[in-house]
Design a protein around this motif. Structure first.
Motif, short mmCIF file in Angstrom:
data_model
loop_
_atom_site.label_atom_id
_atom_site.label_comp_id
_atom_site.label_asym_id
_atom_site.label_seq_id
_atom_site.Cartn_x
_atom_site.Cartn_y
_atom_site.Cartn_z
N PRO A 137 6.31 -1.42 2.70
CA PRO A 137 5.64 -1.93 3.91
C PRO A 137 4.28 -2.56 3.64
N ALA A 138 3.49 -1.98 2.74
CA ALA A 138 2.18 -2.54 2.45
C ALA A 138 2.31 -3.89 1.77
N HIS A 139 3.27 -4.03 0.86
CA HIS A 139 3.49 -5.31 0.20
C HIS A 139 4.02 -6.34 1.20
N TRP A 140 4.88 -5.89 2.11
CA TRP A 140 5.37 -6.80 3.15
C TRP A 140 4.20 -7.32 3.99
N TYR A 141 3.30 -6.41 4.38
CA TYR A 141 2.15 -6.85 5.18
C TYR A 141 1.30 -7.87 4.41
N PHE A 185 9.82 -13.60 18.67
CA PHE A 185 9.56 -12.39 17.89
C PHE A 185 8.11 -11.93 17.85
N ILE A 186 7.15 -12.83 17.98
CA ILE A 186 5.75 -12.38 17.88
C ILE A 186 5.38 -11.46 19.03
N ASP A 187 5.75 -11.82 20.25
CA ASP A 187 5.44 -10.96 21.39
C ASP A 187 6.43 -9.82 21.57
N PRO A 188 7.75 -10.06 21.61
CA PRO A 188 8.66 -8.96 21.87
C PRO A 188 8.72 -7.90 20.77
N ILE A 189 8.54 -8.31 19.53
CA ILE A 189 8.62 -7.34 18.43
C ILE A 189 7.25 -6.75 18.10
N PHE A 190 6.24 -7.61 18.04
CA PHE A 190 4.92 -7.17 17.57
C PHE A 190 3.87 -7.08 18.68
N ASP A 191 4.30 -7.30 19.92
CA ASP A 191 3.38 -7.25 21.06
C ASP A 191 2.20 -8.21 20.87
N GLY A 192 2.45 -9.28 20.11
CA GLY A 192 1.42 -10.28 19.89
C GLY A 192 0.31 -9.86 18.95
N ARG A 193 0.36 -8.63 18.44
CA ARG A 193 -0.76 -8.07 17.66
C ARG A 193 -0.55 -8.31 16.15
N ILE A 194 -0.44 -9.56 15.79
CA ILE A 194 -0.11 -9.87 14.41
C ILE A 194 -1.33 -9.87 13.49
N ASP A 195 -2.49 -9.54 14.01
CA ASP A 195 -3.69 -9.44 13.18
C ASP A 195 -4.09 -7.98 12.93
N ARG A 225 -3.17 -4.69 10.96
CA ARG A 225 -2.37 -4.21 9.82
C ARG A 225 -1.58 -2.95 10.14
N ASP A 226 -2.23 -1.92 10.65
CA ASP A 226 -1.54 -0.65 10.88
C ASP A 226 -0.41 -0.82 11.89
N HIS A 227 -0.65 -1.62 12.90
CA HIS A 227 0.38 -1.86 13.91
C HIS A 227 1.58 -2.56 13.30
N LEU A 228 1.34 -3.58 12.49
CA LEU A 228 2.44 -4.31 11.88
C LEU A 228 3.27 -3.41 10.97
N ILE A 229 2.62 -2.60 10.18
CA ILE A 229 3.36 -1.70 9.29
C ILE A 229 4.17 -0.69 10.09
N GLU A 230 3.58 -0.19 11.18
CA GLU A 230 4.32 0.76 12.03
C GLU A 230 5.57 0.10 12.61
N VAL A 231 5.44 -1.13 13.10
CA VAL A 231 6.59 -1.84 13.66
C VAL A 231 7.64 -2.09 12.59
N PHE A 232 7.21 -2.48 11.41
CA PHE A 232 8.14 -2.72 10.29
C PHE A 232 8.95 -1.47 9.98
N GLU A 233 8.29 -0.34 9.88
CA GLU A 233 8.98 0.90 9.54
C GLU A 233 9.89 1.35 10.68
N ARG A 234 9.45 1.17 11.91
CA ARG A 234 10.27 1.55 13.06
C ARG A 234 11.53 0.69 13.14
N HIS A 235 11.37 -0.60 12.87
CA HIS A 235 12.52 -1.50 12.90
C HIS A 235 13.58 -1.06 11.89
#
Length: 229
Positions: A93-97, A144-154, A156-166
Motif C-alpha cells: 500500500p505504501a508503494h502504491w501511494y 472513481f475520484i469522488d465515489p471511491i476516494f471521496d475526493g480526498r486524493i491528497d 495519504r492515510d485516507h488513500l491507503i485505508e481505501v486501498f486496503e479496504r477495497h
C-alpha cells in the motif's frame, strides 16, 4: 467479457493488459484505451453520472478489461458477466501511494490548481482539438475520484485505508474459484493456472513505470493536438 480487472490503477494493470493480450484474452480494455480514443470519455461519463449502464456497448470488441474506470465498477461487471473471472492486482500500500501520488493523482490535483502557462496552453489546445477528451477530469471525478476516494486524493492515510479496504472487499465478495489476487513480480504461473492456459515462452510484461507514465501522457497530448479526435 472473460476477464475483469478489479485492481486500482498503479498496481501493474498495464502489464496485466499486455499479459492478457499475449494469452489470447485481448483486446484488453484499459484507461489507455480511453486516452487513445477520447469518445470513450463521454461513454464513461454517461455511466458515472447515472445515465447509462450499457456495458455491452462500452466493451464491444473487448475480451477483457482492467484498470480504472473499469475497476471502479467491478461489482456491477461481475454480475453482468457472470462467467467472467476476476483478477485483483495488489501491491504494498505504501508503494502504491508513492506511485499514484506522483502520476494519476498528481495530474488530477494539478487540474484543481493553477497550472504553469505552458501547461495551460497545452490544455486549451487539447480541449479545442479533442473536446471529448476535455471531459476527462469530470469523468474521472465522477467515476472513481469522488465515489471511491471521496475526493480526498491528497490525503495519504485516507488513500491507503481505501486501498486496503477495497482489496478486502473484493476478496470477501467473490469465491476463490472466480478470483485471482496477484502482485507485480508474480509472473506468468498463477495467472496462467487461473485462466487455464499454457505459460508463454516470453518474460511477463513489465510496463508503465512512472517515467513511462509521464512520457505516454505527453505523447498522447501531442497526438491529440496534432490530429484531434
Amino acid at each position: 467479457m472473460e476477464v475483469i480487472g478489479a485492481g486500482f490503477g498503479r498496481t501493474g494493470t498495464r502489464s496485466l493488459q499486455a499479459a492478457l493480450e499475449l494469452l489470447g484474452f485481448g483486446p484488453c480494455y484499459h484507461m489507455a484505451s480511453v486516452m487513445e480514443e477520447p469518445y470513450r470519455v463521454r461513454q464513461w461519463l454517461e455511466i458515472a453520472e447515472g445515465r447509462s449502464r450499457d456495458w455491452d456497448t462500452l466493451f464491444a470488441g473487448f475480451r477483457s478489461a482492467v484498470d480504472w474506470p473499469t475497476s471502479a465498477y467491478w461489482r456491477e461487471l461481475a454480475v453482468h458477466y457472470p462467467e467472467a473471472k476476476v483478477v485483483l492486482t495488489v501491491r504494498d500500500p505504501a508503494h502504491w501511494y508513492d506511485s499514484i501520488s506522483q502520476t494519476i493523482f498528481r495530474s488530477a490535483l494539478e487540474q484543481r490548481g493553477r497550472l504553469p502557462v505552458r501547461r495551460r496552453v497545452i490544455r486549451r489546445l487539447v480541449e479545442w482539438r479533442a473536446p471529448d477528451y476535455a471531459l476527462y477530469p469530470r469523468m474521472a471525478k465522477a467515476a472513481f475520484i469522488d465515489p471511491i476516494f471521496d475526493g480526498r486524493i491528497d490525503e495519504r492515510d485516507h488513500l491507503i485505508e481505501v486501498f486496503e479496504r477495497h482489496s478486502a472487499e473484493v476478496r470477501a465478495a467473490l469465491p476463490a474459484e472466480r478470483l485471482l489476487v496477484i502482485e507485480p513480480g508474480d509472473g506468468w504461473e498463477p495467472l496462467c493456472a487461473f485462466l487455464g492456459v499454457p505459460v508463454p515462452e516470453v518474460a511477463y510484461p513489465r510496463l508503465n513505470d512512472r517515467a513511462a507514465f509521464h512520457h505516454d501522457r505527453s505523447r498522447n497530448m501531442s497526438r491529440l493536438i496534432l490530429r484531434g479526435h
